[in-house]
Design an enzyme around this catalytic site. Structure first.
Site, PDB file in Angstrom:
ATOM      1  N   THR A 186      87.918  29.042  48.862  1.00 19.07           N
ATOM      2  CA  THR A 186      88.361  28.119  49.930  1.00 19.07           C
ATOM      3  C   THR A 186      87.636  26.782  49.823  1.00 19.07           C
ATOM      4  OG1 THR A 186      86.748  29.150  51.426  1.00 19.07           O
ATOM      5  CG2 THR A 186      89.059  29.897  51.582  1.00 19.07           C
TER       6      THR A 186
ATOM      7  N   PHE B  34      93.903  34.184  52.408  1.00 26.53           N
ATOM      8  CA  PHE B  34      95.117  34.837  52.906  1.00 26.53           C
ATOM      9  C   PHE B  34      95.059  35.131  54.394  1.00 26.53           C
ATOM     10  CE2 PHE B  34      97.240  35.372  48.929  1.00 26.53           C
ATOM     11  CZ  PHE B  34      96.216  35.354  47.991  1.00 26.53           C
ATOM     12  N   ARG B  35      93.852  35.512  54.892  1.00 21.33           N
ATOM     13  CA  ARG B  35      93.815  36.071  56.254  1.00 21.33           C
ATOM     14  C   ARG B  35      92.972  35.279  57.236  1.00 21.33           C
ATOM     15  NH1 ARG B  35      94.229  39.777  52.408  1.00 21.33           N
ATOM     16  NH2 ARG B  35      96.107  41.070  52.470  1.00 21.33           N
TER      17      ARG B  35
ATOM     18  N   GLN C  56      89.653  39.548  42.817  1.00 24.45           N
ATOM     19  CA  GLN C  56      91.019  39.706  43.331  1.00 24.45           C
ATOM     20  C   GLN C  56      91.756  38.375  43.214  1.00 24.45           C
ATOM     21  OE1 GLN C  56      90.810  42.384  47.179  1.00 24.45           O
ATOM     22  NE2 GLN C  56      89.000  41.075  47.062  1.00 24.45           N
TER      23      GLN C  56
ATOM     24  N   HIS D 162      94.084  41.407  40.283  1.00 25.70           N
ATOM     25  CA  HIS D 162      95.417  41.026  40.798  1.00 25.70           C
ATOM     26  C   HIS D 162      96.094  40.029  39.871  1.00 25.70           C
ATOM     27  CE1 HIS D 162      94.106  42.390  45.086  1.00 25.70           C
ATOM     28  NE2 HIS D 162      94.387  43.392  44.276  1.00 25.70           N
TER      29      HIS D 162
ATOM     30  N   CYS E 255     111.015  42.129  28.352  1.00 20.70           N
ATOM     31  CA  CYS E 255     110.483  42.215  26.975  1.00 20.70           C
ATOM     32  C   CYS E 255     109.015  41.832  26.875  1.00 20.70           C
ATOM     33  CB  CYS E 255     111.322  41.321  26.045  1.00 20.70           C
ATOM     34  SG  CYS E 255     111.062  39.558  26.309  1.00 20.70           S
TER      35      CYS E 255
ATOM     36  N   SER F  42      85.511  38.317  50.643  1.00 18.50           N
ATOM     37  CA  SER F  42      86.698  39.177  50.726  1.00 18.50           C
ATOM     38  C   SER F  42      86.705  39.916  52.058  1.00 18.50           C
ATOM     39  CB  SER F  42      86.709  40.205  49.588  1.00 18.50           C
ATOM     40  OG  SER F  42      87.861  41.052  49.727  1.00 18.50           O
ATOM     41  N   SER F  43      87.919  40.095  52.606  1.00 20.26           N
ATOM     42  CA  SER F  43      88.051  40.841  53.875  1.00 20.26           C
ATOM     43  C   SER F  43      88.019  42.352  53.612  1.00 20.26           C
ATOM     44  CB  SER F  43      89.370  40.461  54.562  1.00 20.26           C
ATOM     45  OG  SER F  43      90.467  40.776  53.698  1.00 20.26           O
TER      46      SER F  43
ATOM     47  N   ASN G 195      80.247  37.213  53.556  1.00 22.35           N
ATOM     48  CA  ASN G 195      81.595  36.915  54.019  1.00 22.35           C
ATOM     49  C   ASN G 195      81.504  36.284  55.413  1.00 22.35           C
ATOM     50  OD1 ASN G 195      84.475  37.248  53.212  1.00 22.35           O
ATOM     51  ND2 ASN G 195      84.576  38.271  55.195  1.00 22.35           N
TER      52      ASN G 195
HETATM   53  N1  APR Z   1      82.523  31.632  52.756  1.00 22.30           N
HETATM   54  C1  APR Z   1      82.471  32.941  53.123  1.00 22.30           C
HETATM   55  N2  APR Z   1      83.566  33.650  53.500  1.00 22.30           N
HETATM   56  C2  APR Z   1      84.746  32.993  53.509  1.00 22.30           C
HETATM   57  C3  APR Z   1      84.875  31.632  53.149  1.00 22.30           C
HETATM   58  C4  APR Z   1      83.701  30.950  52.754  1.00 22.30           C
HETATM   59  N3  APR Z   1      83.719  29.656  52.395  1.00 22.30           N
HETATM   60  N4  APR Z   1      86.192  31.287  53.274  1.00 22.30           N
HETATM   61  C5  APR Z   1      86.853  32.387  53.702  1.00 22.30           C
HETATM   62  N5  APR Z   1      85.976  33.409  53.837  1.00 22.30           N
HETATM   63  C6  APR Z   1      86.265  34.805  54.205  1.00 22.30           C
HETATM   64  C7  APR Z   1      87.286  34.984  55.304  1.00 22.30           C
HETATM   65  O1  APR Z   1      86.631  35.075  56.561  1.00 22.30           O
HETATM   66  C8  APR Z   1      87.943  36.310  54.908  1.00 22.30           C
HETATM   67  O2  APR Z   1      87.308  37.409  55.547  1.00 22.30           O
HETATM   68  O3  APR Z   1      86.852  35.363  53.043  1.00 22.30           O
HETATM   69  C9  APR Z   1      87.708  36.432  53.409  1.00 22.30           C
HETATM   70  C10 APR Z   1      88.998  36.296  52.614  1.00 22.30           C
HETATM   71  O4  APR Z   1      89.778  37.405  52.927  1.00 22.30           O
HETATM   72  P1  APR Z   1      91.336  37.420  52.513  1.00 22.30           P
HETATM   73  O5  APR Z   1      91.960  36.125  52.893  1.00 22.30           O
HETATM   74  O6  APR Z   1      91.893  38.692  53.038  1.00 22.30           O
HETATM   75  O7  APR Z   1      91.297  37.430  50.915  1.00 22.30           O
HETATM   76  P2  APR Z   1      91.030  38.685  49.973  1.00 22.30           P
HETATM   77  O8  APR Z   1      90.031  39.614  50.573  1.00 22.30           O
HETATM   78  O9  APR Z   1      90.744  38.137  48.632  1.00 22.30           O
HETATM   79  O10 APR Z   1      92.478  39.396  49.965  1.00 22.30           O
HETATM   80  C11 APR Z   1      92.678  40.446  49.066  1.00 22.30           C
HETATM   81  O11 APR Z   1      95.038  40.403  49.594  1.00 22.30           O
HETATM   82  O12 APR Z   1      97.070  39.328  49.911  1.00 22.30           O
HETATM   83  C12 APR Z   1      96.284  39.994  49.008  1.00 22.30           C
HETATM   84  O13 APR Z   1      96.494  39.739  46.686  1.00 22.30           O
HETATM   85  C13 APR Z   1      95.948  39.127  47.823  1.00 22.30           C
HETATM   86  O14 APR Z   1      93.976  39.260  46.413  1.00 22.30           O
HETATM   87  C14 APR Z   1      94.425  39.152  47.757  1.00 22.30           C
HETATM   88  C15 APR Z   1      94.086  40.403  48.546  1.00 22.30           C
END
Ligand code: APR
Length: 253
Positions: free
Chosen positions: A28, A35-36, A103, A123, A134, A197-198, A222
């Site tokens: 980010t 994503f979330r 991911q 992913h 093919c 990651s969430s 996170n």
């Molecule tokens: N520093 C720390 N945490 C952060 C930051 C940051 N700068 N920016 C965002 N976050 C946290 C958010 O609070 C969130 O909990 O990172 C997490 C990102 O979570 P998701 O958006 O769910 O992304 P991810 O965990 O990678 O999703 C997994 O879901 O839709 C599918 O294929 C897609 O690979 C993806 C998978």
């Protein structure tokens, strides 16, 4: 927070085989939405439009899919690694990195300079496209040029098959070798660091749990809480680039 950073530095210092597990939160700060989080991708697009079955069965769905994918690619192509990616590269420079299991599909670990053989893209990647029939592979920029010349949905030059970015969509099989290698690494590491990651999407999110079950320590960095926080030896709810920069400054400054 300083005591958390100090604990994280101690965990890195005493580890020799670190498995880094990354999610969209790592990117980010490179301008790529996750994503979330509020305003994230799944607020803007309906995930059900991106199920694999829909993509292969319906040309209108493919048009919607490619529109989103092009928007995402326009952010990814110019993006640069941020301090969090560079911190992961520093772990490799100091001989502490077993592997990066990501991911993310944004190629930023490669741009940060980590060895490609140490990067596992669970992913897939957005920077190449393949024919689902093919398997012929295309460079993403070549396909982007076709859109610019007016096509709506690309098909294979050789067999006319459906072309799709080399990412793993919901309902699409995970890359088996990548998943198996990730589980093997989880069994070998002495520290698993979850970064941005969430931890709500499986089977990817089972990798850190496998590391814990194999006796590794777990660190989760996170912004928001995750369902695996209770299993972690250290949880840091802050910016991943701030946290990692702080830890590495204590270790390698
Ligand atoms: N520093 C720390 N945490 C952060 C930051 C940051 N700068 N920016 C965002 N976050 C946290 C958010 O609070 C969130 O909990 O990172 C997490 C990102 O979570 P998701 O958006 O769910 O992304 P991810 O965990 O990678 O999703 C997994 O879901 O839709 C599918 O294929 C897609 O690979 C993806 C998978």
């Amino acid at each position: 927070m300083d005591e958390l950073i100090a604990k994280g530095a101690e965990m890195i210092a005493s580890a020799q085989k670190i498995l880094v597990f990354t999610g969209a939160g790592l990117s980010t700060e490179s301008g790529i939405p996750d994503f979330r989080s509020p305003g994230g991708i799944w607020e803007k697009y309906d995930p059900s439009d991106f199920y694999f079955q829909k993509f292969i069965s319906d040309e209108h769905a493919r048009t919607t899919y490619w529109k989103m994918s092009r928007e995402f690619y326009s952010l990814i192509k110019p993006a640069s690694p941020n301090r969090a990616h560079l911190a992961v590269k520093t772990l490799e420079d100091h001989g502490k990195l077993l592997a990066v299991v990501t991911q993310n599909i944004d190629n930023l670990h490669q741009k940060a300079g980590n060895s490609p053989e140490k990067i596992i893209e669970l992913h897939g990647t957005l920077i190449s496209v393949s024919c689902l029939s093919c398997k012929k592979k295309y460079d993403r920029d070549e396909i982007e040029a076709r859109f610019d010349s007016g096509i709506k949905v690309p098909y294979c030059d050789d067999c006319g098959g459906i072309l799709k970015p080399d990412t793993v969509s919901f309902g699409q099989a995970m890359p088996q070798e990548a998943m198996e290698q990730s589980i093997r690494y989880a069994g070998q590491c002495d520290l698993c660091m979850v970064l941005g990651s969430s931890l709500v999407v499986y089977p990817a999110a089972s990798v850190p749990m496998h590391a814990v079950q194999s006796g590794a320590r777990l660190m989760i960095v996170n912004r928001e809480p995750t369902p695996q926080d209770g299993e972690a030896d250290l949880v840091v709810h802050m910016s991943v680039s701030e946290a990692l920069t702080g830890m590495l400054r204590l270790l390698f400054a």
